[in-house]
Each structure stands twice: as C-alpha cells, then as structure tokens.
Design a protein around this motif. Structure first.
Motif, PDB file in Angstrom:
ATOM      1  N   GLY A 129      46.072  11.174  14.498  1.00  0.00           N
ATOM      2  CA  GLY A 129      45.057  11.066  13.446  1.00  0.00           C
ATOM      3  C   GLY A 129      45.628  11.395  12.083  1.00  0.00           C
ATOM      4  N   ARG A 130      46.432  12.450  12.017  1.00  0.00           N
ATOM      5  CA  ARG A 130      47.058  12.829  10.736  1.00  0.00           C
ATOM      6  C   ARG A 130      48.003  11.739  10.244  1.00  0.00           C
ATOM      7  NH1 ARG A 130      47.776  18.014  13.360  1.00  0.00           N
ATOM      8  NH2 ARG A 130      46.047  19.333  12.754  1.00  0.00           N
ATOM      9  N   VAL A 131      48.771  11.170  11.171  1.00  0.00           N
ATOM     10  CA  VAL A 131      49.713  10.109  10.798  1.00  0.00           C
ATOM     11  C   VAL A 131      48.955   8.868  10.318  1.00  0.00           C
ATOM     12  CG1 VAL A 131      51.441   8.500  11.720  1.00  0.00           C
ATOM     13  CG2 VAL A 131      51.584  10.920  12.256  1.00  0.00           C
ATOM     14  N   MET A 132      47.872   8.511  11.004  1.00  0.00           N
ATOM     15  CA  MET A 132      47.090   7.342  10.593  1.00  0.00           C
ATOM     16  C   MET A 132      46.482   7.562   9.215  1.00  0.00           C
ATOM     17  SD  MET A 132      47.612   5.121  12.921  1.00  0.00           S
ATOM     18  CE  MET A 132      46.445   3.871  12.409  1.00  0.00           C
ATOM     19  N   ASP A 133      46.015   8.769   8.936  1.00  0.00           N
ATOM     20  CA  ASP A 133      45.492   9.088   7.602  1.00  0.00           C
ATOM     21  C   ASP A 133      46.586   8.950   6.549  1.00  0.00           C
ATOM     22  OD1 ASP A 133      42.990   9.614   8.650  1.00  0.00           O
ATOM     23  OD2 ASP A 133      43.219  11.804   8.606  1.00  0.00           O
ATOM     24  N   LYS A 134      47.774   9.427   6.886  1.00  0.00           N
ATOM     25  CA  LYS A 134      48.914   9.336   5.963  1.00  0.00           C
ATOM     26  C   LYS A 134      49.233   7.876   5.660  1.00  0.00           C
ATOM     27  CE  LYS A 134      53.018  10.095   7.592  1.00  0.00           C
ATOM     28  NZ  LYS A 134      54.226  10.739   8.138  1.00  0.00           N
ATOM     29  N   PHE A 135      49.306   7.047   6.698  1.00  0.00           N
ATOM     30  CA  PHE A 135      49.608   5.633   6.490  1.00  0.00           C
ATOM     31  C   PHE A 135      48.506   4.942   5.691  1.00  0.00           C
ATOM     32  CE2 PHE A 135      52.366   5.684  10.512  1.00  0.00           C
ATOM     33  CZ  PHE A 135      53.525   5.853   9.767  1.00  0.00           C
ATOM     34  N   ALA A 136      47.257   5.297   5.950  1.00  0.00           N
ATOM     35  CA  ALA A 136      46.130   4.666   5.268  1.00  0.00           C
ATOM     36  C   ALA A 136      46.152   4.948   3.770  1.00  0.00           C
ATOM     37  CB  ALA A 136      44.813   5.137   5.875  1.00  0.00           C
ATOM     38  N   THR A 137      46.665   6.097   3.382  1.00  0.00           N
ATOM     39  CA  THR A 137      46.713   6.425   1.954  1.00  0.00           C
ATOM     40  C   THR A 137      48.062   6.054   1.339  1.00  0.00           C
ATOM     41  OG1 THR A 137      47.327   8.707   2.484  1.00  0.00           O
ATOM     42  CG2 THR A 137      45.006   8.268   2.104  1.00  0.00           C
ATOM     43  N   ARG A 138      49.142   6.487   1.934  1.00  0.00           N
ATOM     44  CA  ARG A 138      50.472   6.245   1.369  1.00  0.00           C
ATOM     45  C   ARG A 138      50.831   4.769   1.354  1.00  0.00           C
ATOM     46  NH1 ARG A 138      55.382   8.155   4.845  1.00  0.00           N
ATOM     47  NH2 ARG A 138      54.899   6.160   5.790  1.00  0.00           N
ATOM     48  N   ASP A 139      50.483   4.067   2.412  1.00  0.00           N
ATOM     49  CA  ASP A 139      50.895   2.670   2.552  1.00  0.00           C
ATOM     50  C   ASP A 139      49.732   1.697   2.382  1.00  0.00           C
ATOM     51  OD1 ASP A 139      53.429   3.631   3.096  1.00  0.00           O
ATOM     52  OD2 ASP A 139      53.189   3.508   5.262  1.00  0.00           O
ATOM     53  N   ALA A 140      48.669   2.145   1.702  1.00  0.00           N
ATOM     54  CA  ALA A 140      47.461   1.326   1.579  1.00  0.00           C
ATOM     55  C   ALA A 140      47.749  -0.060   1.001  1.00  0.00           C
ATOM     56  CB  ALA A 140      46.423   2.050   0.738  1.00  0.00           C
ATOM     57  N   ASP A 141      48.653  -0.157   0.052  1.00  0.00           N
ATOM     58  CA  ASP A 141      48.944  -1.439  -0.597  1.00  0.00           C
ATOM     59  C   ASP A 141      50.362  -1.927  -0.324  1.00  0.00           C
ATOM     60  OD1 ASP A 141      46.374  -1.548  -1.812  1.00  0.00           O
ATOM     61  OD2 ASP A 141      47.057  -0.078  -3.302  1.00  0.00           O
ATOM     62  N   ARG A 142      50.989  -1.369   0.674  1.00  0.00           N
ATOM     63  CA  ARG A 142      52.392  -1.721   0.953  1.00  0.00           C
ATOM     64  C   ARG A 142      52.538  -3.083   1.619  1.00  0.00           C
ATOM     65  NH1 ARG A 142      56.760   2.114   4.080  1.00  0.00           N
ATOM     66  NH2 ARG A 142      58.538   0.753   3.739  1.00  0.00           N
ATOM     67  N   TRP A 143      51.596  -3.418   2.501  1.00  0.00           N
ATOM     68  CA  TRP A 143      51.701  -4.642   3.288  1.00  0.00           C
ATOM     69  C   TRP A 143      50.576  -5.599   2.904  1.00  0.00           C
ATOM     70  CZ3 TRP A 143      56.264  -4.087   5.288  1.00  0.00           C
ATOM     71  CH2 TRP A 143      56.703  -2.828   5.656  1.00  0.00           C
ATOM     72  N   THR A 144      50.801  -6.877   3.132  1.00  0.00           N
ATOM     73  CA  THR A 144      49.793  -7.885   2.844  1.00  0.00           C
ATOM     74  C   THR A 144      48.757  -7.892   3.951  1.00  0.00           C
ATOM     75  OG1 THR A 144      51.493  -9.238   1.787  1.00  0.00           O
ATOM     76  CG2 THR A 144      49.413 -10.320   2.349  1.00  0.00           C
ATOM     77  N   LYS A 145      47.528  -7.598   3.587  1.00  0.00           N
ATOM     78  CA  LYS A 145      46.455  -7.573   4.586  1.00  0.00           C
ATOM     79  C   LYS A 145      46.029  -9.000   4.907  1.00  0.00           C
ATOM     80  CE  LYS A 145      44.883  -2.984   3.531  1.00  0.00           C
ATOM     81  NZ  LYS A 145      44.025  -2.150   2.743  1.00  0.00           N
ATOM     82  N   LYS A 146      45.633  -9.208   6.132  1.00  0.00           N
ATOM     83  CA  LYS A 146      45.165 -10.523   6.554  1.00  0.00           C
ATOM     84  C   LYS A 146      43.993 -10.938   5.671  1.00  0.00           C
ATOM     85  CE  LYS A 146      46.654 -10.189  11.309  1.00  0.00           C
ATOM     86  NZ  LYS A 146      46.261 -10.248  12.735  1.00  0.00           N
ATOM     87  N   GLY A 147      44.033 -12.154   5.229  1.00  0.00           N
ATOM     88  CA  GLY A 147      42.961 -12.659   4.378  1.00  0.00           C
ATOM     89  C   GLY A 147      43.235 -12.490   2.900  1.00  0.00           C
ATOM     90  N   ASP A 148      44.188 -11.619   2.527  1.00  0.00           N
ATOM     91  CA  ASP A 148      44.534 -11.431   1.114  1.00  0.00           C
ATOM     92  C   ASP A 148      45.365 -12.618   0.643  1.00  0.00           C
ATOM     93  OD1 ASP A 148      43.292  -9.020   1.080  1.00  0.00           O
ATOM     94  OD2 ASP A 148      45.094  -7.799   0.843  1.00  0.00           O
ATOM     95  N   VAL A 149      45.000 -13.151  -0.488  1.00  0.00           N
ATOM     96  CA  VAL A 149      45.768 -14.228  -1.093  1.00  0.00           C
ATOM     97  C   VAL A 149      46.312 -13.690  -2.412  1.00  0.00           C
ATOM     98  CG1 VAL A 149      45.688 -16.578  -2.011  1.00  0.00           C
ATOM     99  CG2 VAL A 149      44.297 -15.958  -0.022  1.00  0.00           C
ATOM    100  N   LYS A 150      47.614 -13.762  -2.534  1.00  0.00           N
ATOM    101  CA  LYS A 150      48.231 -13.233  -3.770  1.00  0.00           C
ATOM    102  C   LYS A 150      48.970 -14.309  -4.483  1.00  0.00           C
ATOM    103  CE  LYS A 150      48.471  -8.541  -2.269  1.00  0.00           C
ATOM    104  NZ  LYS A 150      49.131  -7.313  -2.282  1.00  0.00           N
TER     105      LYS A 150
END
Length: 112
Positions: A91-112
């Motif tokens: 849970g702690r690791v998932m929280d860390k990834f959700a905040t630290r890496d929130a914009d690191r990867w292209t989310k499905k459906g995102d068009v840039k």
C-alpha cells in the motif's frame, strides 16, 4: 480449484506451515540467498520462454507460475520473520508510485 487469498491470509498460511518445524524461519541472510536463488530460477524460465537461450531436451519444464510461487513463498518468509505486513508495505509503495510517478507514463486514452 482456484484459491484466492488476501495477502494477510497468505502470510498466515506460510506462518502456520513454518511454525510446525523446530527450526522456524531461516536467518535473514539465508532467506536473502534463497530469494536470489528463486529469482534466478524465474529469470531462467523467462529466458527459456522469451529469450534466445532455449531449454535443453534434458531440462525439466517448469512454469512461470511455479517459479513465481517459489519466489513469493520465500519473500513471505522473510516478511514474516521481520514482522512486516506485506499488505501495508505494498500500500505504501502504491501510494508512492501514485504521487511520484503520476505523470511519468502515458495513461491509456491520453492523447499528447
């Protein structure tokens, strides 16, 4: 039959199994060595399946599921020995990834 367990149930099941033996859990360095051994076996299976180095005819066929189960068992042994709740740790690791890496990867459906 497929058995679905929570992380807590998995940790409890391993503890019940290990607790029946006088030796109990191995020391952390022994568990670390076993963890590395199991990771190597998983890596070897992945190499055989997806890499250029294929199995010899004389080598036993082992599944990724089996190798991942072995790895998970040893990881749970180490966590139990050190009294680490893996559900909380994940849970702690998932929280860390959700905040630290929130914009690191292209989310499905995102068009840039």
């Amino acid at each position: 039959m497929t058995l679905t367990r929570t992380m807590e149930e998995m940790q409890d099941a391993v503890d019940v199994y290990i607790s029946q033996f006088e030796e109990g859990y191995f020391q952390p360095m022994e568990l670390l060595a076993r963890l590395q051994e199991e990771l190597g076996e998983l890596a070897r299976e992945i190499q055989h399946m997806y890499g250029m180095k294929k199995k010899k005819d004389t080598e036993a066929i082992r599944s990724l599921e089996e190798e991942m189960g072995d790895l998970l068992f040893v990881l749970i042994c180490l966590a139990n020995r050190e009294q680490i709740n893996l559900d909380m740790a994940l849970g702690r690791v998932m929280d860390k990834f959700a905040t630290r890496d929130a914009d690191r990867w292209t989310k499905k459906g995102d068009v840039k």
